[in-house]
Design a protein around this motif. Sequence first.
Motif, mmCIF file in Angstrom:
data_model
loop_
_atom_site.group_PDB
_atom_site.id
_atom_site.type_symbol
_atom_site.label_atom_id
_atom_site.label_comp_id
_atom_site.label_asym_id
_atom_site.label_seq_id
_atom_site.Cartn_x
_atom_site.Cartn_y
_atom_site.Cartn_z
ATOM 1 N N PRO A 51 -57.130 37.734 -25.456
ATOM 2 C CA PRO A 51 -56.211 36.634 -25.169
ATOM 3 C C PRO A 51 -55.933 36.524 -23.677
ATOM 4 N N GLY A 52 -55.929 35.290 -23.164
ATOM 5 C CA GLY A 52 -55.635 35.081 -21.759
ATOM 6 C C GLY A 52 -56.719 34.303 -21.055
ATOM 7 N N GLY A 53 -56.508 34.072 -19.766
ATOM 8 C CA GLY A 53 -57.429 33.303 -18.949
ATOM 9 C C GLY A 53 -58.284 34.195 -18.075
ATOM 10 N N HIS A 54 -58.559 33.724 -16.867
ATOM 11 C CA HIS A 54 -59.437 34.466 -15.964
ATOM 12 C C HIS A 54 -58.829 35.810 -15.567
ATOM 13 N N SER A 55 -57.505 35.876 -15.546
ATOM 14 C CA SER A 55 -56.830 37.128 -15.171
ATOM 15 C C SER A 55 -56.312 37.879 -16.396
ATOM 16 N N TYR A 56 -57.000 37.758 -17.533
ATOM 17 C CA TYR A 56 -56.607 38.490 -18.746
ATOM 18 C C TYR A 56 -56.535 39.995 -18.483
ATOM 19 N N LEU A 57 -57.225 40.444 -17.449
ATOM 20 C CA LEU A 57 -57.244 41.860 -17.067
ATOM 21 C C LEU A 57 -55.833 42.433 -16.978
ATOM 22 N N HIS A 58 -54.870 41.602 -16.581
ATOM 23 C CA HIS A 58 -53.500 42.078 -16.373
ATOM 24 C C HIS A 58 -52.618 41.905 -17.604
ATOM 25 N N THR A 59 -53.056 41.131 -18.578
ATOM 26 C CA THR A 59 -52.214 40.864 -19.748
ATOM 27 C C THR A 59 -52.731 41.528 -21.019
ATOM 28 N N ALA A 60 -54.003 41.890 -21.031
ATOM 29 C CA ALA A 60 -54.591 42.550 -22.202
ATOM 30 C C ALA A 60 -55.154 43.907 -21.801
#
Length: 260
Positions: free
Chosen positions: A228-237
């Motif tokens: 889940p998330g956009g290009h910066s999903y790295l920080h949310t998932a």
Amino acid sequence: MPAAATAVPERVVLAARPQASLRLYAVPPAGAGPDCYLRWVPLLPPWIELCSVALPGRGTRAGEPSLTDPAYLSARLAAVLDDWTDPRPFAVFGHSAGALLAYEATRHLRRTHGRPPALLAVSSLSAPHLDAYTADLPPRLTAGLAGLRELVGPIPEQLLADARLMAAACTPLLADLLLLLHYRHHPEPPLPVPLALYGGELDPVTGLRPLQAWNDLVTTPASAQLFPGGHSYLHTATKELVGHLTDVLGTVINRPVATA
């Protein structure tokens, strides 16, 4: 020689684990430094030692000139990854622009008969042989804040309100985007290296098809894992990503996969 001509990436050990059986190098995304991976440390098992690289012009090295030559930078990164003083296997993960550097460093290791990584994991970047960077990046660079938000996610209001802070944050990001624009893919045989593919379900920059096209560049294809998330999903998932990556690493080096 000019400072930019002699600058090289520096290894940063984010959590020293000398008894670990594997080193994982996490290459930062565009404009970022190694600290963007600090949240990974408590999520990784003891058998993985997390490392990153500090690049000139980014993070704590913001006072140095940025490097925008992808061939030069990836060759110097390869020397960091294949450390002759450390016989342990290593893997490399790259997000966004870091994915291109991870890939090209791996190709450089093959050309120079260096050790290959146990795993090449790429995240949120179109496969380089599609020549998508020169087509996709200029429209975002000319779209102002809207284009910038697609690349980096939400921008704090205090940053927007201070021109000097905004310039300090944008300079390394623009340098890395220039690196992508400088890149030209030169065909080589597919890499005989295990691959892992990651992305965000709502990424406006890298869709599923250009992400899956990385499979054209390796001998063993992999299914893309979206979070889940956009290009910066790295920080949310983060937890989900690190958990999946740990499982894959455990498989390629035949280790238990339970996380710490």
